[in-house]
Design a protein around this motif. Structure first.
Motif, PDB file in Angstrom:
ATOM      1  N   THR A 123      26.602  44.731  36.757  1.00 36.63           N
ATOM      2  CA  THR A 123      26.790  43.951  37.985  1.00 36.63           C
ATOM      3  C   THR A 123      26.770  42.455  37.711  1.00 36.63           C
ATOM      4  O   THR A 123      27.569  41.694  38.268  1.00 36.63           O
ATOM      5  CB  THR A 123      25.694  44.307  39.000  1.00 36.63           C
TER       6      THR A 123
ATOM      7  N   ILE B 224      30.094  41.378  36.352  1.00 32.71           N
ATOM      8  CA  ILE B 224      31.129  41.388  37.398  1.00 32.71           C
ATOM      9  C   ILE B 224      31.008  40.160  38.281  1.00 32.71           C
ATOM     10  O   ILE B 224      32.011  39.513  38.637  1.00 32.71           O
ATOM     11  CB  ILE B 224      31.016  42.674  38.241  1.00 32.71           C
ATOM     12  N   ASP B 225      29.774  39.797  38.633  1.00 28.73           N
ATOM     13  CA  ASP B 225      29.564  38.604  39.461  1.00 28.73           C
ATOM     14  C   ASP B 225      30.060  37.349  38.761  1.00 28.73           C
ATOM     15  O   ASP B 225      30.691  36.477  39.387  1.00 28.73           O
ATOM     16  CB  ASP B 225      28.074  38.459  39.799  1.00 28.73           C
ATOM     17  N   GLN B 226      29.796  37.247  37.457  1.00 31.13           N
ATOM     18  CA  GLN B 226      30.259  36.080  36.705  1.00 31.13           C
ATOM     19  C   GLN B 226      31.780  36.018  36.680  1.00 31.13           C
ATOM     20  O   GLN B 226      32.378  34.952  36.833  1.00 31.13           O
ATOM     21  CB  GLN B 226      29.720  36.143  35.269  1.00 31.13           C
ATOM     22  N   LEU B 227      32.425  37.190  36.480  1.00 26.72           N
ATOM     23  CA  LEU B 227      33.880  37.213  36.437  1.00 26.72           C
ATOM     24  C   LEU B 227      34.485  36.848  37.795  1.00 26.72           C
ATOM     25  O   LEU B 227      35.512  36.169  37.875  1.00 26.72           O
ATOM     26  CB  LEU B 227      34.359  38.615  35.991  1.00 26.72           C
ATOM     27  N   LYS B 228      33.837  37.301  38.866  1.00 27.04           N
ATOM     28  CA  LYS B 228      34.343  36.973  40.208  1.00 27.04           C
ATOM     29  C   LYS B 228      34.234  35.472  40.480  1.00 27.04           C
ATOM     30  O   LYS B 228      35.149  34.862  41.033  1.00 27.04           O
ATOM     31  CB  LYS B 228      33.546  37.753  41.255  1.00 27.04           C
ATOM     32  N   ARG B 229      33.088  34.906  40.080  1.00 24.52           N
ATOM     33  CA  ARG B 229      32.914  33.467  40.293  1.00 24.52           C
ATOM     34  C   ARG B 229      33.950  32.688  39.469  1.00 24.52           C
ATOM     35  O   ARG B 229      34.485  31.672  39.928  1.00 24.52           O
ATOM     36  CB  ARG B 229      31.502  33.035  39.890  1.00 24.52           C
ATOM     37  N   ARG B 230      34.243  33.154  38.266  1.00 26.72           N
ATOM     38  CA  ARG B 230      35.247  32.491  37.439  1.00 26.72           C
ATOM     39  C   ARG B 230      36.609  32.553  38.087  1.00 26.72           C
ATOM     40  O   ARG B 230      37.376  31.564  38.111  1.00 26.72           O
ATOM     41  CB  ARG B 230      35.292  33.161  36.056  1.00 26.72           C
ATOM     42  N   LYS B 231      36.945  33.710  38.686  1.00 26.33           N
ATOM     43  CA  LYS B 231      38.250  33.883  39.342  1.00 26.33           C
ATOM     44  C   LYS B 231      38.360  32.972  40.531  1.00 26.33           C
ATOM     45  O   LYS B 231      39.403  32.348  40.769  1.00 26.33           O
ATOM     46  CB  LYS B 231      38.425  35.340  39.754  1.00 26.33           C
ATOM     47  N   ASP B 232      37.267  32.885  41.295  1.00 28.49           N
ATOM     48  CA  ASP B 232      37.288  32.045  42.487  1.00 28.49           C
ATOM     49  C   ASP B 232      37.450  30.567  42.130  1.00 28.49           C
ATOM     50  O   ASP B 232      38.099  29.799  42.823  1.00 28.49           O
ATOM     51  CB  ASP B 232      35.986  32.226  43.292  1.00 28.49           C
TER      52      ASP B 232
END
Length: 335
Positions: A324, A327-335
């Protein structure tokens, strides 16, 4: 190890449905170095066996009378020879009902290790070999083959007497690949399985993996703690003892000895304070690690083929069920 009582009987039976003939010994074996060595070798062989089950006695009944006889012996209503005689006669009867069973020497030994008392029961067989005598002649030689130990059980008498709620004071060797050949021996002891050793070990390893992920440990620290767990479990297995989770926790993190134990307790994994280690499950618990060009990968061997798939031709890994936090780090990077 102090041996309190020891005796051997012989049940002569072939696996062809023929009657079993009992040759019972009338008195206990006298203490000797040979008996000490035999029991020490038996313990080593028994502890090394994979696929043991753990459990507790059925309620005493006509179908399962062994625990009643054992209690009479411990209460000094029967002496050891009389207890072993009535028990081996019951084993003889069950052997006759099991056409596939084979006779052998039946060893009963009441002994002590540290503060704990045990009763060991094993069906022993001979192997043919050769020896060189004093005249330097090569002669035939028969010896007990403890490496081929298939039917044996051990009762932790101290645990049975002092912990009425325990469901793991008996261990016994299970038949390989679900074979029923050894069922009559389990019924002779009157044991029902109370602890799923492989399942408990898998749950412990899952709890450990979750702990490592939660603590976000560096790769080297995670590898060291993994090795500590495996080493402790292996040592306990060799001793024939269960893993004590509080002791394991203190070994995993000496600075925070309660951390792993609190993680297990607070996350409600359903583990008992002491669990038997399953060697086969432990052997699968190894880590694959690799680091190159800013990429670091580390995962446990048992995940290969389930959460981690390796394509040798393409040289790729497919990882399912990402942490998890990642995944949170990857989402923040995408945003």
């Amino acid at each position: 190890m102090p041996i309190r009582h020891c005796i051997v009987h012989l049940i002569d039976k072939k696996p062809d449905g023929s009657p079993a003939v009992l040759h019972a010994r009338d008195s206990e074996l006298a203490a000797s170095d040979a008996i000490e060595n035999l029991l020490a070798d038996l313990n080593d062989s028994y502890n090394a066996k994979q696929g043991k089950a753990w459990g507790f006695f059925h309620g005493e009944s006509g179908a399962y009378p062994f625990s009643g006889w054992l209690k009479q012996y411990l209460d000094e209503e029967k002496d050891f020879a009389a207890f072993s005689r009535v028990a081996v006669e019951h084993l003889q009867k069950l052997m006759e009902e099991s056409n596939l069973s084979t006779g052998g020497h039946v060893l009963f030994a009441h002994y002590q290790q540290g503060m704990t008392e045990y009763l060991a029961i094993a069906l022993l067989h001979h192997s043919e070999g050769v020896a060189v005598n004093a005249e330097l002649d090569v002669t035939p030689s028969r010896h007990l083959d403890l490496g081929q130990l298939h039917l044996a059980a051990r009762v932790n008498l101290s645990e049975w007497k002092n912990n009425q709620h325990s469901k793991q004071y008996i261990s016994f060797i299970k038949g390989k690949n679900g074979k029923k050949v050894s069922d009559y021996f389990r019924d002779f002891i009157g044991c029902q399985e109370g602890v799923d050793g492989p399942g408990e070990t898998r749950t412990l390893l899952k709890a450990f993996s979750d702990f490592v992920e939660k603590e976000d440990l560096p790769e080297e620290a995670a590898r060291e703690k993994t090795q500590t767990l495996v080493d402790y479990a292996t040592t306990q297995t060799k001793l024939g003892e269960p893993m004590a989770l509080e002791e394991l926790s203190s070994l995993i993190d000496e600075d925070r000895p309660e951390a792993f134990f609190d993680h297990i307790r607070n996350s409600d994994y359903g583990l008992s304070p002491e669990i038997p280690a399953d060697k086969r499950t432990l052997n699968q618990f190894r880590r694959f690690t690799g680091r190159a060009e800013g990429l670091s990968i580390s995962f446990e061997a048992h995940l290969l083929g389930s959460k981690v798939e390796y394509d040798e031709e393409a040289g790729t890994l497919v990882i399912k069920g990402l942490p998890t936090q990642l995944i949170d780090q990857l989402k923040r990077r995408k945003d």
